[in-house]
Design an enzyme around this catalytic site. Structure first.
Site, mmCIF file in Angstrom:
data_model
loop_
_atom_site.group_PDB
_atom_site.id
_atom_site.type_symbol
_atom_site.label_atom_id
_atom_site.label_comp_id
_atom_site.label_asym_id
_atom_site.label_seq_id
_atom_site.Cartn_x
_atom_site.Cartn_y
_atom_site.Cartn_z
ATOM 1 N N GLU A 170 50.572 10.637 77.301
ATOM 2 C CA GLU A 170 51.806 9.837 77.386
ATOM 3 C C GLU A 170 52.645 10.240 76.184
ATOM 4 O O GLU A 170 52.322 9.900 75.049
ATOM 5 C CB GLU A 170 51.467 8.339 77.379
ATOM 6 C CG GLU A 170 52.612 7.467 77.851
ATOM 7 C CD GLU A 170 53.578 7.106 76.741
ATOM 8 O OE1 GLU A 170 54.669 7.729 76.694
ATOM 9 O OE2 GLU A 170 53.248 6.237 75.937
ATOM 10 N N CYS A 192 58.940 5.236 72.805
ATOM 11 C CA CYS A 192 59.235 6.392 73.649
ATOM 12 C C CYS A 192 60.116 6.017 74.833
ATOM 13 O O CYS A 192 60.890 6.836 75.319
ATOM 14 C CB CYS A 192 57.943 7.036 74.131
ATOM 15 S SG CYS A 192 56.799 5.881 74.937
#
Length: 483
Positions: free
Chosen positions: A256, A290
């Site tokens: 991720e 993010c």
């Protein structure tokens, strides 16, 4: 390695002033220690261990031994242990919140929010059913597709959400019958070490272990032959190195990685109604997430009005130490990231960009960055093409739907994106054209423990959470059974 003590009593409160590795349900330290820095004042935090290859080897051996028994426990036993662990995390939420603000820098209210999400993940993930499908059932045979645990997992956790992203890996790993070794970021080791210490009260020795270390520990883990799966959350560049290292032993990998999320604001929105939501999704945790909005595409018909409202809203929010009341903007988490953001700020005059707010970083005792809004910069400027991981956001004009979709998709990243409009049919149409793992309409950064999450392109491989995330900690097995 010096052993401090074994499992604590279930009722006792944890000591949040001393920090140890957790190996085989024992607390231990190392010959060499280190400390991180409080980003709000640049003062040293407490000492933590620096794990060696020997420490890792011992943890892996203990995990492999623990896996033999833990993998044979029932789903109900695992669910009960994770649920009890969740309650204990919640019981310690005040201590965790203060510790998280000290090491990460986020305001106390945001620390409590992260802990609340973590307990929710621990509660909800073990309610999902691990699938087992009958592919064929005839008179002479039955073919079953099932999912069996991999063995020993490794969780490499970043510094922006150390509690949530640790339990978001621990829960699915142990629920599916694996053992797991957690490696916190060297910048934020403290909460994760305490999670590991708390876990000793609910899981057998070796099932959940936590090792603190410096930047050498990650490569030791990704190349270790005794680790079967790595779940990594971090930058795209480091993700490539993780993947390359794991290839040597053919580990399963979930990555991720970074994002450069676009948000498309249509001309029919109610600016006052959406502004608090859009703003928070640009600047929450000082934009060190993010999945934050990194590029804000605003329709030219409302661009000026939106920009003025956005700037005014930003000016009314307080920056400072996260322990102060009403603070929204905390510091950037560490010196290395602070220097990256400072370097990005040099492009404002160098590229002739026009700040609508901010634009310069003032001197302070911590790693504080002045919240900055850039007014319609060129599409190829660094503030548009790069993920800043700091409180600077570009506002860009658009008028044509095809054009803005092309611009939004013109990135190596593909983590999240959103569309904002009163016309739901229009918003849904645009949303389905966006290239990212998650796409939201009239929201951004909505996540849930039972919903898979991951990225396209350079934003990652595989997905975490949801049933898809559970499967990522398993091997598929096909049983051909005779009757």
């Amino acid at each position: 390695m010096a052993v401090i003590n074994g499992v604590n009593g279930h009722a006792a409160k944890l000591d949040f002033t001393t920090f140890y590795n957790v190996i085989n349900n024992e607390l231990s330290t190392t010959a060499r220690t280190r400390h991180s820095i409080n980003p709000a004042n640049r003062q040293p935090n407490p000492e933590v261990p620096v794990s060696t290859q020997e420490d890792l080897d011992k943890a892996v051996d203990c995990a492999r031994e623990a896996f033999k028994k833990w993998s044979k426990t029932s789903v109900e036993e695992r669910r009960a242990a994770i649920t009890a662990f969740s309650r204990a995390v919640d019981d310690h939420k005040d201590d965790f919140a203060k510790l998280l603000t000290m090491e990460q820098g986020k305001p106390l209210a945001q620390s409590y929010h992260e802990i609340g999400m973590a307990t929710e993940w621990l509660q909800k993930i073990p309610t999902m059913k691990i699938p087992e499908d009958i592919l064929e059932d005839t008179e002479d045979r039955q073919i079953i597709q099932r999912y069996v645990p991999l063995g020993v997992a490794c969780a490499i956790v970043p510094w922006n959400y150390p509690i949530l992203l640790a339990v978001g890996k621990i829960a699915p790993a142990v629920y599916t019958g694996n053992a797991i070794i957690v490696k916190p970021s060297p910048y934020t080791p403290y909460c994760d070490l305490k999670l590991g210490e708390l876990a000793t009260r609910f899981f057998p020795p070796g099932v959940v272990q936590v090792l603190s270390g410096d930047h050498d520990l990650g490569p030791m883990m990704t190349s270790h032959p005794g680790i079967d799966k790595v779940s990594f959350t971090g930058s795209s560049e480091t993700g490539k190195k993780v993947m390359a290292s794991c290839a040597g032993t053919l580990k399963r990998v979930t990555l991720e990685l970074g994002g450069n999320d676009p948000a498309i604001i249509c001309d029919d929105v109610d600016i006052d109604a959406i502004l608090p939501k859009v703003h928070a999704m640009c600047f929450y945790c000082s934009a060190q997430i993010c999945m934050m909005i990194k590029r804000l595409y605003v329709h030219e018909k409302i661009y000026d009005q939106f920009r003025e409202a956005f700037v005014k809203y930003t000016q009314n929010l307080k920056s400072g130490d996260g322990n102060q009341s009403d603070v929204f903007f905390g510091p950037v988490q560490n010196a290395e990231q602070f220097e990256r953001v400072k370097n990005l700020f040099t492009t404002i005059p160098a590229e002739g960009l026009k700040p609508a707010l901010g634009g310069k970083i003032e001197d302070s005792e911590g790693y504080f960055v002045t919240p900055t809004v850039i007014d319609n910069p060129p599409e190829k400027s660094r503030v548009v093409t790069e993920e800043p991981f700091g409180p600077i956001v570009p506002l860009l004009k658009w008028s044509d739907e095809d054009d803005v979709v092309a611009r939004a998709n013109d990135s190596k990243m593909g983590l999240g994106s959103s569309v904002w409009s009163k016309d739901i049919e229009r918003a849904n149409r645009i949303a389905k054209r966006l290239e990212s793992g998650s796409v939201w309409v009239n929201s951004h950064f909505d996540v849930a423990p039972c919903v898979p999450f991951g990225g396209h392109k350079w934003s990652g491989m595989g997905m975490e959470w949801g049933v898809t995330g559970l499967k990522a900690y398993c091997n598929q097995q096909i049983l051909w059974l005779k009757k």
